[in-house]
Design a protein around this motif. Structure first.
Motif, PDB file in Angstrom:
ATOM      1  N   HIS A 124       0.846  -1.198   0.000  1.00  0.00           N
ATOM      2  CA  HIS A 124       0.000   0.000   0.000  1.00  0.00           C
ATOM      3  C   HIS A 124       0.875   1.240   0.000  1.00  0.00           C
ATOM      4  CE1 HIS A 124      -4.101  -1.683   1.642  1.00  0.00           C
ATOM      5  NE2 HIS A 124      -3.695  -2.291   0.557  1.00  0.00           N
ATOM      6  N   ARG A 125       0.389   2.282  -0.687  1.00  0.00           N
ATOM      7  CA  ARG A 125       1.049   3.595  -0.662  1.00  0.00           C
ATOM      8  C   ARG A 125       0.001   4.635  -0.320  1.00  0.00           C
ATOM      9  NH1 ARG A 125       6.347   2.800  -0.269  1.00  0.00           N
ATOM     10  NH2 ARG A 125       6.818   1.024  -1.590  1.00  0.00           N
TER      11      ARG A 125
ATOM     12  N   THR B 104      -5.031   9.453  -1.301  1.00  0.00           N
ATOM     13  CA  THR B 104      -5.368   8.278  -2.090  1.00  0.00           C
ATOM     14  C   THR B 104      -4.488   7.140  -1.596  1.00  0.00           C
ATOM     15  OG1 THR B 104      -5.714   9.715  -3.985  1.00  0.00           O
ATOM     16  CG2 THR B 104      -5.634   7.350  -4.410  1.00  0.00           C
TER      17      THR B 104
ATOM     18  N   TYR C  76      -3.131   3.569  -2.684  1.00  0.00           N
ATOM     19  CA  TYR C  76      -2.975   2.630  -3.788  1.00  0.00           C
ATOM     20  C   TYR C  76      -2.598   1.268  -3.235  1.00  0.00           C
ATOM     21  CZ  TYR C  76      -2.645   6.909  -6.490  1.00  0.00           C
ATOM     22  OH  TYR C  76      -2.901   8.133  -7.040  1.00  0.00           O
TER      23      TYR C  76
ATOM     24  N   SER D 293      -1.081  -2.515  -4.517  1.00  0.00           N
ATOM     25  CA  SER D 293      -0.455  -3.287  -5.591  1.00  0.00           C
ATOM     26  C   SER D 293      -0.320  -4.726  -5.134  1.00  0.00           C
ATOM     27  CB  SER D 293       0.938  -2.735  -5.921  1.00  0.00           C
ATOM     28  OG  SER D 293       0.860  -1.412  -6.385  1.00  0.00           O
TER      29      SER D 293
ATOM     30  N   SER E  16      -1.838  -2.903  -9.974  1.00  0.00           N
ATOM     31  CA  SER E  16      -2.003  -1.806  -9.021  1.00  0.00           C
ATOM     32  C   SER E  16      -3.378  -1.182  -9.238  1.00  0.00           C
ATOM     33  CB  SER E  16      -0.908  -0.761  -9.240  1.00  0.00           C
ATOM     34  OG  SER E  16       0.365  -1.309  -8.987  1.00  0.00           O
ATOM     35  N   ARG E  17      -3.941  -0.667  -8.147  1.00  0.00           N
ATOM     36  CA  ARG E  17      -5.284  -0.086  -8.243  1.00  0.00           C
ATOM     37  C   ARG E  17      -5.471   0.975  -7.160  1.00  0.00           C
ATOM     38  NH1 ARG E  17      -5.536  -4.515  -4.910  1.00  0.00           N
ATOM     39  NH2 ARG E  17      -6.858  -4.259  -3.061  1.00  0.00           N
ATOM     40  N   VAL E  18      -6.500   1.786  -7.336  1.00  0.00           N
ATOM     41  CA  VAL E  18      -6.935   2.680  -6.272  1.00  0.00           C
ATOM     42  C   VAL E  18      -7.628   1.834  -5.216  1.00  0.00           C
ATOM     43  CG1 VAL E  18      -8.483   4.575  -5.654  1.00  0.00           C
ATOM     44  CG2 VAL E  18      -7.238   4.648  -7.819  1.00  0.00           C
ATOM     45  N   HIS E  19      -7.173   1.966  -3.985  1.00  0.00           N
ATOM     46  CA  HIS E  19      -7.785   1.210  -2.907  1.00  0.00           C
ATOM     47  C   HIS E  19      -8.804   2.085  -2.174  1.00  0.00           C
ATOM     48  CE1 HIS E  19      -8.198  -1.687   0.283  1.00  0.00           C
ATOM     49  NE2 HIS E  19      -7.688  -0.878   1.185  1.00  0.00           N
ATOM     50  N   ARG E  20      -8.375   3.243  -1.707  1.00  0.00           N
ATOM     51  CA  ARG E  20      -9.261   4.144  -0.970  1.00  0.00           C
ATOM     52  C   ARG E  20      -9.012   5.575  -1.382  1.00  0.00           C
ATOM     53  NH1 ARG E  20     -12.388   0.168   0.350  1.00  0.00           N
ATOM     54  NH2 ARG E  20     -11.669  -1.161   2.054  1.00  0.00           N
ATOM     55  N   VAL E  21     -10.048   6.378  -1.307  1.00  0.00           N
ATOM     56  CA  VAL E  21      -9.939   7.831  -1.476  1.00  0.00           C
ATOM     57  C   VAL E  21     -10.485   8.455  -0.194  1.00  0.00           C
ATOM     58  CG1 VAL E  21     -10.620   9.825  -2.850  1.00  0.00           C
ATOM     59  CG2 VAL E  21     -10.222   7.613  -3.962  1.00  0.00           C
TER      60      VAL E  21
ATOM     61  N   TYR F  35       7.073   9.452  -4.265  1.00  0.00           N
ATOM     62  CA  TYR F  35       6.175   8.475  -4.879  1.00  0.00           C
ATOM     63  C   TYR F  35       5.780   8.960  -6.271  1.00  0.00           C
ATOM     64  CZ  TYR F  35       5.313   6.476  -0.158  1.00  0.00           C
ATOM     65  OH  TYR F  35       5.431   5.887   1.080  1.00  0.00           O
TER      66      TYR F  35
ATOM     67  N   VAL G  42      -4.991   3.312 -13.085  1.00  0.00           N
ATOM     68  CA  VAL G  42      -3.661   3.296 -12.486  1.00  0.00           C
ATOM     69  C   VAL G  42      -2.823   2.270 -13.246  1.00  0.00           C
ATOM     70  CG1 VAL G  42      -2.315   2.747 -10.421  1.00  0.00           C
ATOM     71  CG2 VAL G  42      -4.501   3.942 -10.211  1.00  0.00           C
TER      72      VAL G  42
ATOM     73  N   ASP H 205       5.913  -1.061  -7.080  1.00  0.00           N
ATOM     74  CA  ASP H 205       5.274  -1.779  -5.976  1.00  0.00           C
ATOM     75  C   ASP H 205       4.795  -3.171  -6.370  1.00  0.00           C
ATOM     76  OD1 ASP H 205       5.708   0.292  -4.265  1.00  0.00           O
ATOM     77  OD2 ASP H 205       3.607   0.624  -3.774  1.00  0.00           O
TER      78      ASP H 205
ATOM     79  N   SER I 157     -15.883   7.562  -6.275  1.00  0.00           N
ATOM     80  CA  SER I 157     -16.190   6.491  -5.317  1.00  0.00           C
ATOM     81  C   SER I 157     -17.685   6.265  -5.296  1.00  0.00           C
ATOM     82  CB  SER I 157     -15.728   6.883  -3.903  1.00  0.00           C
ATOM     83  OG  SER I 157     -14.328   7.056  -3.858  1.00  0.00           O
TER      84      SER I 157
ATOM     85  N   SER J 110     -13.791   2.556  -5.212  1.00  0.00           N
ATOM     86  CA  SER J 110     -13.198   3.802  -5.707  1.00  0.00           C
ATOM     87  C   SER J 110     -12.381   3.486  -6.948  1.00  0.00           C
ATOM     88  CB  SER J 110     -12.309   4.420  -4.631  1.00  0.00           C
ATOM     89  OG  SER J 110     -13.063   4.772  -3.496  1.00  0.00           O
TER      90      SER J 110
END
Lengths: 150, 150, 150
Positions: free
Chosen positions: A83-84, A107, A109, A111, A117-122, B105, B119, B147, C111, C117
């Motif tokens: 996570h980043r 945000t 991310y 992976s 890799s994807r957007v995890h949370r905003v 990053y 992404v 990542d 989202s 999201s």
């Protein structure tokens, strides 16, 4: 969201402050994502309140922060993910006593190692920053909300 | 990640430096994404080492950087995609000799022209920046890790 | 993309300016995403030109901006989504008259409330900023392009 007196946005004092805030968050989030748990926890005050959607209830104080970070790191390792936390859009307002209200976006991310890799949370992050004895910034309170929650 | 002496994070000197670093990266990445290959390469030192996962081995020097950027642009055009390199979270530490260690990053977004955006990559970028004869910042070494790779 | 004279990138004046620009955008985008429509519109000049792909033709002036923001907020509420405009990579060039050319990147995240999201749009934003009577920054013109459009 009112104007600052001591550090109006076009002053060199505000420039110095704004850079310091950005540097603080860059360093803090890199400690978080590296699972440098104690050093990350040390960027909060001793009695900081940390209120984020991933925890059932707010954490208060550094030992709880260390435990939360270690737990998250262990779950990620097990899942084979990284996570980043990428913050930005810092709206910084200085209070008369020097504390800072900082509202920003994060945000997260995710992976999959060997995958995508994807957007995890905003998220929106609302912090109050104060200064330690040595002048360093510290998080006194953090309240994070997630855009995908009601 | 030790404290700076000359440019402590709450000084106006650090504010000036931090803004310069951000402006440098904004300009550099916009050159990269615009395929302004020579101008992009000119933001590196003559003998810069550029080590990124998309290349089989590190590139050294501007002619190799120009070729790498042109090749990437050609592949994107053929695929009907656009890429954007969005950097942030700059952790900037000044060395006694004025060189800068910058760990940050980078998210790479890909957009299919006529399709969707996503992404593409989430990366950590570790640079050493130095100053050219005219005082401009230049990348001396760049090491990028992804990542999603083990 | 030429060098500034008054505010060279290594000066404290540029540091102050760059921080002000970042603070301006952070505040402006948070107003946009919060549907604080009038306050958002007030960050533009009275006769600002706002040219974005989501509108059939450019909007001129604050009443049109208010209407555009309210319309977007209503559509999002109906769809059960939240959007966040995350800007960065600000390339700031000051003109001799003090106006600022700012070219930057914007990622729009969407989202689904109760869902996931995702990256919604990846955009380039080209603004001209000027100063109001009180010295505040204001957008005089905004031109946004989307990476997924031809």
């Amino acid at each position: 969201m009112t104007a600052q007196l001591e550090t109006a946005p076009h002053s060199t004092a505000f420039g110095a402050l704004y850079a310091q805030v950005q540097q603080f968050y860059a360093h803090q989030m890199q400690l978080l994502d590296s699972a440098a748990s104690q050093r990350w926890a040390d960027t909060f005050t001793e009695d900081a309140v940390f209120d984020v959607p991933t925890l059932a209830e707010p954490v208060r104080g550094r030992p709880g922060l260390v435990a939360a970070n270690r737990g998250a790191a262990a779950r990620l390792a097990e899942a084979g993910e990284r996570h980043r936390h990428f913050m930005g859009m810092f709206d910084v307002v200085e209070r008369p006593d020097g504390a800072l209200d900082v509202r920003s976006y994060t945000t997260v991310y995710a992976s999959v190692i060997g995958g995508v890799s994807r957007v995890h949370r905003v998220c929106v992050c609302e912090d109050v920053l104060v200064r330690g004895a040595d002048g360093r910034l510290l998080v006194a309170t953090r309240k994070v909300t997630r855009d995908d929650l009601g």
